[in-house]
Design an enzyme around this catalytic site. Sequence first.
Site: not given
Length: 334
Positions: A47, A49-50, A52, A68, A139
Amino acid sequence: MICTKRIKEKNFQENGGKVLKNQRVRIFSEAALVKATNNYADDRKLGEGGFGSVYKGVLTDNTVVAVKKSKGVDKAQMNAEFQKEMSIVSQVNYRNVHIHDKGSRILASWTNRLRVASAAALALDYLHSLADPPVIHGDVKSVNILLDNNYTAKVADFGASVLMSPGQTNILATKIQGTLGYLDPEYLMTGILTVQSDVYSFGVVLVELLTGEIPNSISKSGEKRNVIQHFISALENNHVFKILDFQTADEGEMDEIEAVAELAKRCLNSMGVNRPTMKEVSDELAKMKALHQKSWAQQNSEETDYDVTIFLHECKSSHEPIPDCDVIADRELH
């Protein structure tokens, strides 16, 4: 060699190494993470995210981890966010709060969907009620609920999480964090993040588990629609079974689905004070799951008894004696 060592030490300190040494976390070398992720191969990507992307990694001892990898964002900001997330994760020690690989056929049955919902609710209840200090996740969304090989749900990604003092239930955020579609509307309007904000987001996840649709998805006609409003409207008009994306097995499951749908609606109340607590949500889902398992066990037991009865009848009505017929049947029963 001395220069290389100094460069590594300087890099370690600049990237928060001093802080990490004081946390209950295991520190890996860059080479180890490159090897674990097969050099961050595309087929290992889980996936994005903002800050990485997240990759599946396999360590030398075959332990599966999530790695990550940061984007080229502001280094100081990245380090601050990373250290904050690590400080929270290091204080969480619970079997349902752990990162594992995704599953595949998990959503094929209501049994598995109910299991995922119950496990995720239990984890969030732990964060709110039992973690020391308590944690607001901040989140909650479907992509942050990962599944292991046994289809056990794990709540992940604490990048937007905040620690609370004992007795504290909310915090004034310096900036709004989270994911649109899952964000508590009350939090969006006031900037105050509460434990009930997680409850709202979890309500959205329940809707996803029921409908298979993500928030603000595209309808079959190609138009954008608010999945939450569509779901509540269907529920109020007794059309909830028309928007499910899986087959129900029996009337008992239909009753459970209706109960979960009503629970989701309560979680999605526009006012946080009117939503149930995560403990209430977790307890209700756990009770539902236990009753579901009991019902399933009883049904299977009745089917086994029925099969054995037929077997005995066929044996005893035969014109020719069958040796040890009753013994065979008894063994089948057990």
